[in-house]
Scaffold this motif. Sequence first.
Motif, short mmCIF file in Angstrom:
data_model
loop_
_atom_site.label_atom_id
_atom_site.label_comp_id
_atom_site.label_asym_id
_atom_site.label_seq_id
_atom_site.Cartn_x
_atom_site.Cartn_y
_atom_site.Cartn_z
N SER A 229 1.40 7.06 7.99
CA SER A 229 0.89 6.66 9.31
C SER A 229 -0.12 5.52 9.17
O SER A 229 -0.22 4.65 10.03
N PHE A 230 -0.88 5.51 8.07
CA PHE A 230 -1.82 4.42 7.78
C PHE A 230 -1.05 3.11 7.69
O PHE A 230 -1.40 2.11 8.32
N ASN A 231 0.02 3.11 6.89
CA ASN A 231 0.79 1.88 6.71
C ASN A 231 1.53 1.47 7.97
O ASN A 231 1.66 0.28 8.26
N LEU A 232 1.97 2.45 8.74
CA LEU A 232 2.61 2.13 10.01
C LEU A 232 1.60 1.47 10.95
O LEU A 232 1.91 0.50 11.65
N SER A 233 0.37 1.97 10.94
CA SER A 233 -0.67 1.41 11.78
C SER A 233 -1.04 -0.01 11.37
O SER A 233 -1.40 -0.84 12.22
N LEU A 234 -0.93 -0.32 10.09
CA LEU A 234 -1.20 -1.68 9.61
C LEU A 234 -0.27 -2.71 10.23
O LEU A 234 -0.62 -3.88 10.37
N ARG A 235 0.92 -2.27 10.62
CA ARG A 235 1.91 -3.20 11.17
C ARG A 235 1.50 -3.78 12.52
O ARG A 235 2.05 -4.79 12.96
N GLN A 236 0.52 -3.17 13.18
CA GLN A 236 0.07 -3.71 14.46
C GLN A 236 -0.52 -5.11 14.32
O GLN A 236 -0.60 -5.86 15.29
N PHE A 237 -0.92 -5.48 13.10
CA PHE A 237 -1.53 -6.79 12.86
C PHE A 237 -0.50 -7.82 12.39
O PHE A 237 -0.86 -8.96 12.11
N ASP A 238 0.76 -7.43 12.30
CA ASP A 238 1.77 -8.32 11.73
C ASP A 238 2.02 -9.52 12.65
O ASP A 238 2.01 -9.39 13.87
N VAL A 239 2.23 -10.67 12.04
CA VAL A 239 2.60 -11.89 12.74
C VAL A 239 3.89 -12.39 12.09
O VAL A 239 3.95 -12.54 10.87
N THR A 240 4.91 -12.63 12.88
CA THR A 240 6.21 -13.02 12.33
C THR A 240 6.19 -14.47 11.86
O THR A 240 5.34 -15.28 12.28
N LEU B 161 0.81 -1.22 0.00
CA LEU B 161 0.00 0.00 0.00
C LEU B 161 0.84 1.27 0.00
O LEU B 161 0.30 2.37 -0.15
N ALA B 162 2.15 1.12 0.13
CA ALA B 162 3.03 2.29 -0.04
C ALA B 162 2.92 2.83 -1.46
O ALA B 162 3.24 4.00 -1.72
N ASN B 163 2.42 2.00 -2.39
CA ASN B 163 2.21 2.44 -3.77
C ASN B 163 0.82 3.03 -3.99
O ASN B 163 0.47 3.38 -5.12
N TYR B 164 0.04 3.11 -2.92
CA TYR B 164 -1.35 3.59 -3.03
C TYR B 164 -1.59 4.83 -2.19
O TYR B 164 -2.71 5.08 -1.76
N LEU B 165 -0.55 5.59 -1.94
CA LEU B 165 -0.69 6.79 -1.11
C LEU B 165 -1.66 7.78 -1.75
O LEU B 165 -1.71 7.92 -2.97
N GLY B 166 -2.43 8.44 -0.90
CA GLY B 166 -3.38 9.44 -1.40
C GLY B 166 -4.80 9.09 -1.01
O GLY B 166 -5.05 8.18 -0.22
N GLU B 167 -5.75 9.84 -1.58
CA GLU B 167 -7.15 9.66 -1.24
C GLU B 167 -7.78 8.58 -2.12
O GLU B 167 -7.48 8.47 -3.31
#
Length: 194
Positions: free
Chosen positions: A120-131, A99-105
């Motif tokens: 910040s959206f993409n950073l927030s997505l990382r809260q769901f990451d499972v290693t 989604l770093a390629n989908y920045l914007g509205e």
Amino acid sequence: MKKIIYLHGFLSSPLSLKAQLTIEYCQQHYADSIQIVAPQLANYPEQVAEQLAELFEDKQNILGFIGSSLGGYLATYCAKQTGLPAVVINPAAYPYDLLANYLGEHQHPYSKEFFTIDDSFNLSLRQFDVTKQELQALKISVWLQTEDETLNYQEAQDKYQYNELNIQAGGSHAFDDYIEHLPAMLQYLFNSQA
């Protein structure tokens, strides 16, 4: 009655074809025992986290999770949080990179709501990451098609290498012939109960 939580993908909805096929199949074959719960996921990760937390409150009545694409990423998180099994279909292994390629509205095609993807959206997505290491302890069945035009299936193949992998040549991101494989996916959830 047990619930299976179906989590749709990015810019998708419970009205998507796979969600509807899952609901219809379970109504036909498991009407007395299984209910498909397919929430419309919020556009922002923080709101999604709240939605999932509410679902977990009913953990004892949940059989497992099914998730497609971004929903597969979220279903993996749900499996980690609850210890319940999950089936993930062409899952987004690292959606915050994609989604770093989908920045914007963007406008959601189903809800018509506008929302913005930023760092910040993409950073927030990382809260769901499972290693990869955490995945080893989880009951997850992974379904991949090699001609996925949206995601590189090999990323998921690598990330989920310690889980059950079902890799099919050809196909698409939508997962061709989904209904033919749904019985096996559901059977995995049934068989994975402790």
